[in-house]
Write a protein that holds these residues in place. Structure first.
Motif, PDB file in Angstrom:
ATOM      1  N   GLU A 160       0.855  -1.314  -0.080  1.00  0.00           N
ATOM      2  CA  GLU A 160       0.085  -0.104   0.002  1.00  0.00           C
ATOM      3  C   GLU A 160       0.744   1.302  -0.044  1.00  0.00           C
ATOM      4  OE1 GLU A 160      -2.795   1.936   3.313  1.00  0.00           O
ATOM      5  OE2 GLU A 160      -3.747  -0.002   2.469  1.00  0.00           O
ATOM      6  N   GLU A 161       1.777   1.182   0.797  1.00  0.00           N
ATOM      7  CA  GLU A 161       3.048   2.461   0.757  1.00  0.00           C
ATOM      8  C   GLU A 161       3.330   2.617  -0.613  1.00  0.00           C
ATOM      9  OE1 GLU A 161       3.946   4.523   2.891  1.00  0.00           O
ATOM     10  OE2 GLU A 161       2.848   3.901   4.760  1.00  0.00           O
ATOM     11  N   LEU A 162       3.905   1.479  -1.182  1.00  0.00           N
ATOM     12  CA  LEU A 162       4.407   1.527  -2.577  1.00  0.00           C
ATOM     13  C   LEU A 162       3.293   2.321  -3.524  1.00  0.00           C
ATOM     14  CD1 LEU A 162       6.879   1.084  -4.529  1.00  0.00           C
ATOM     15  CD2 LEU A 162       5.666  -1.326  -4.806  1.00  0.00           C
ATOM     16  N   ALA A 163       2.268   1.630  -3.328  1.00  0.00           N
ATOM     17  CA  ALA A 163       1.092   2.135  -4.287  1.00  0.00           C
ATOM     18  C   ALA A 163       1.021   3.643  -3.997  1.00  0.00           C
ATOM     19  CB  ALA A 163      -0.054   1.069  -4.390  1.00  0.00           C
ATOM     20  N   GLU A 164       0.585   3.982  -2.887  1.00  0.00           N
ATOM     21  CA  GLU A 164       0.452   5.464  -2.618  1.00  0.00           C
ATOM     22  C   GLU A 164       1.552   6.450  -3.058  1.00  0.00           C
ATOM     23  OE1 GLU A 164      -0.064   5.616   1.615  1.00  0.00           O
ATOM     24  OE2 GLU A 164      -1.922   4.817   1.600  1.00  0.00           O
ATOM     25  N   LEU A 165       2.885   5.797  -2.809  1.00  0.00           N
ATOM     26  CA  LEU A 165       4.014   6.621  -3.172  1.00  0.00           C
ATOM     27  C   LEU A 165       3.890   6.767  -4.855  1.00  0.00           C
ATOM     28  CD1 LEU A 165       6.666   7.756  -3.230  1.00  0.00           C
ATOM     29  CD2 LEU A 165       7.816   5.761  -3.207  1.00  0.00           C
ATOM     30  N   GLU A 166       3.559   5.796  -5.700  1.00  0.00           N
ATOM     31  CA  GLU A 166       3.722   5.742  -7.092  1.00  0.00           C
ATOM     32  C   GLU A 166       2.362   6.773  -7.590  1.00  0.00           C
ATOM     33  OE1 GLU A 166       3.536   1.731  -8.437  1.00  0.00           O
ATOM     34  OE2 GLU A 166       5.917   1.508  -8.136  1.00  0.00           O
TER      35      GLU A 166
ATOM     36  N   PRO B 176     -21.258   3.453   8.600  1.00  0.00           N
ATOM     37  CA  PRO B 176     -20.554   2.268   9.336  1.00  0.00           C
ATOM     38  C   PRO B 176     -20.141   2.672  10.877  1.00  0.00           C
ATOM     39  CG  PRO B 176     -19.088   3.356   8.006  1.00  0.00           C
ATOM     40  CD  PRO B 176     -20.415   4.060   7.612  1.00  0.00           C
ATOM     41  N   PRO B 177     -20.269   2.108  11.617  1.00  0.00           N
ATOM     42  CA  PRO B 177     -20.016   2.194  13.168  1.00  0.00           C
ATOM     43  C   PRO B 177     -18.479   2.071  13.176  1.00  0.00           C
ATOM     44  CG  PRO B 177     -20.583  -0.423  13.001  1.00  0.00           C
ATOM     45  CD  PRO B 177     -20.620   0.370  11.580  1.00  0.00           C
ATOM     46  N   ASP B 178     -17.776   1.536  12.378  1.00  0.00           N
ATOM     47  CA  ASP B 178     -16.267   1.501  12.453  1.00  0.00           C
ATOM     48  C   ASP B 178     -15.795   3.035  12.199  1.00  0.00           C
ATOM     49  OD1 ASP B 178     -13.642   1.229  12.399  1.00  0.00           O
ATOM     50  OD2 ASP B 178     -13.567  -0.729  11.383  1.00  0.00           O
ATOM     51  N   SER B 179     -15.121   3.634  13.184  1.00  0.00           N
ATOM     52  CA  SER B 179     -14.574   5.100  13.075  1.00  0.00           C
ATOM     53  C   SER B 179     -13.265   5.098  11.886  1.00  0.00           C
ATOM     54  CB  SER B 179     -14.191   5.666  14.154  1.00  0.00           C
ATOM     55  OG  SER B 179     -13.193   4.922  14.889  1.00  0.00           O
ATOM     56  N   ARG B 180     -12.657   3.592  11.615  1.00  0.00           N
ATOM     57  CA  ARG B 180     -11.725   3.933  11.035  1.00  0.00           C
ATOM     58  C   ARG B 180     -12.023   3.877   9.445  1.00  0.00           C
ATOM     59  NH1 ARG B 180      -9.308  -1.613  13.048  1.00  0.00           N
ATOM     60  NH2 ARG B 180     -11.558  -1.984  13.105  1.00  0.00           N
ATOM     61  N   LEU B 181     -13.396   3.931   9.174  1.00  0.00           N
ATOM     62  CA  LEU B 181     -13.813   3.951   7.754  1.00  0.00           C
ATOM     63  C   LEU B 181     -14.226   5.458   7.190  1.00  0.00           C
ATOM     64  CD1 LEU B 181     -15.697   0.464   7.672  1.00  0.00           C
ATOM     65  CD2 LEU B 181     -13.449   0.928   6.816  1.00  0.00           C
TER      66      LEU B 181
ATOM     67  N   GLN C 248     -11.383   2.803   3.382  1.00  0.00           N
ATOM     68  CA  GLN C 248     -10.616   2.613   4.566  1.00  0.00           C
ATOM     69  C   GLN C 248      -9.971   4.067   4.620  1.00  0.00           C
ATOM     70  OE1 GLN C 248      -7.984  -0.580   3.702  1.00  0.00           O
ATOM     71  NE2 GLN C 248      -8.637  -1.371   5.757  1.00  0.00           N
ATOM     72  N   GLN C 249      -9.841   4.577   5.963  1.00  0.00           N
ATOM     73  CA  GLN C 249      -9.122   5.714   6.170  1.00  0.00           C
ATOM     74  C   GLN C 249      -7.646   5.799   6.019  1.00  0.00           C
ATOM     75  OE1 GLN C 249      -9.987   7.626  10.091  1.00  0.00           O
ATOM     76  NE2 GLN C 249     -10.564   9.564   9.000  1.00  0.00           N
ATOM     77  N   ARG C 250      -7.106   6.614   5.303  1.00  0.00           N
ATOM     78  CA  ARG C 250      -5.510   6.392   5.251  1.00  0.00           C
ATOM     79  C   ARG C 250      -5.026   7.564   4.737  1.00  0.00           C
ATOM     80  NH1 ARG C 250      -5.436   2.320  -0.121  1.00  0.00           N
ATOM     81  NH2 ARG C 250      -7.584   1.485   0.832  1.00  0.00           N
ATOM     82  N   ARG C 251      -3.543   7.663   5.099  1.00  0.00           N
ATOM     83  CA  ARG C 251      -2.918   9.188   4.836  1.00  0.00           C
ATOM     84  C   ARG C 251      -3.018   9.489   3.341  1.00  0.00           C
ATOM     85  NH1 ARG C 251       3.145   8.248   6.862  1.00  0.00           N
ATOM     86  NH2 ARG C 251       2.769   6.598   5.039  1.00  0.00           N
TER      87      ARG C 251
END
Length: 313
Positions: A74-80, A148-153, A276-279
């Protein structure tokens, strides 16, 4: 590069859940997939999974390799993607999960249009009765009813929706009085039995007082686990159905169904696109969610405009 190839191979293997499915997806023989897994385990010096041709069970080391490996990829995909985001063309895999009815009628046509606009997208639409977990099952975007109840989403509303009480004009012409939700106990109700929900209890709120809620236990001689069947039974005059606005709005507009108890409304069931919540959220995910936000309301008229068609008092 060999390590990255191994990570991608193992991600595919873990998500597929079996050697046989992986072989089919990759266009390889079963023996070739089995051999590659053995070579990977030999290189790492650990057993990653116990397996048969039909089932794969990850070991603790395999779970760790899957989780940490996913983060690296994921880090690699985000970088590219961040480096190339200034390019106009979107590309890459996009896996979307939705329910059968809503997915077929609305998500699939919009995904088709989106992919026509962005030929570099490699999309998969997976329709299921139960929502698939994001991330763990490789789903990028889930189309869900409610937040969704999941705060990470992250949840973005793509369609305002509510439950609508309705019946065929023929049934309405001969029906017993229906002035409040409690009167439903005297009517044949077409019950949808799905996802272990509390299907025998229908909930309503007054239009002029959203805080006033009534829950009514309903019953009837006909039921199904499929929403399309319930709608057809209602059209055939077998009783009263409680269905989503997106599903029955065209039938209300054409007069094939009539909305009942217009002073009350079923509880809200808005649709959200969740991810998904991500940088750094990949541009293709953000673009498709934005496309859904813009295009979906045009497919279903706003349900807040008021009841459609005539109904008894």
């Amino acid at each position: 590069m060999a390590q990255l190839d191994d990570l991608m191979f193992f991600q595919r293997l873990a998500h597929a859940g079996s050697l046989t499915v992986t072989a089919r997806e990759l266009g390889l023989s079963l023996s070739a997939v089995s051999k590659r897994l053995k070579q990977l385990e030999a290189r790492l010096g650990v057993e990653l999974a116990s397996r048969t041709t039909r089932r794969l069970a990850l070991t603790a080391e395999g779970e760790r390799y899957l989780t940490r490996g996913a983060a690296i990829l994921e880090e690699l995909a985000e970088l590219e993607e961040a480096l190339g985001e200034q390019q106009a063309a979107l590309s890459g895999p996009l896996r979307v999960n939705a329910t059968f009815g809503f997915g077929r009628r609305h998500v699939a046509p919009l995904l088709s249009r989106f992919c026509a606009l962005h030929p570099g997208i490699e999309a998969v639409l997976e329709l299921t009765n139960y929502p698939l977990s994001l991330g763990e099952q490789g789903v990028d975007i889930g189309i869900r009813v409610g937040e969704p109840p999941d705060s990470r989403l992250v949840a973005r509303r793509i369609l305002a929706n509510r439950r609508v009480l309705c019946a065929a004009p023929g049934y309405v012409a001969r029906m017993a009085p229906l002035t409040t939700p409690s009167d439903l106990a005297a009517h044949p109700c077409l019950v949808l039995r799905e996802n272990d929900s509390d299907y025998a209890v229908w909930r309503f709120r007054r239009r002029d007082d959203d805080a006033t809620e009534q829950a009514v236990k309903v019953a009837g001689p006909l039921a199904s686990n499929d929403g399309e069947v319930i709608v057809q039974l209602a059209r055939d005059g077998h009783g009263i159905a409680l269905r989503s606005w997106w599903d029955v709005q065209p039938l209300l507009a054409s007069g094939e169904l009539v909305e009942l108890l217009t002073g009350w409304q079923g509880v809200r069931a808005d649709f959200h696109a969740v991810y998904q919540q991500r940088r750094h959220v990949p541009a293709r995910i953000r673009a498709f969610v934005a496309f859904l936000e813009q295009a979906m309301p045009a497919r279903v008229p706003d349900d807040r405009a008021g009841p459609a068609g005539p109904a008894p008092a």
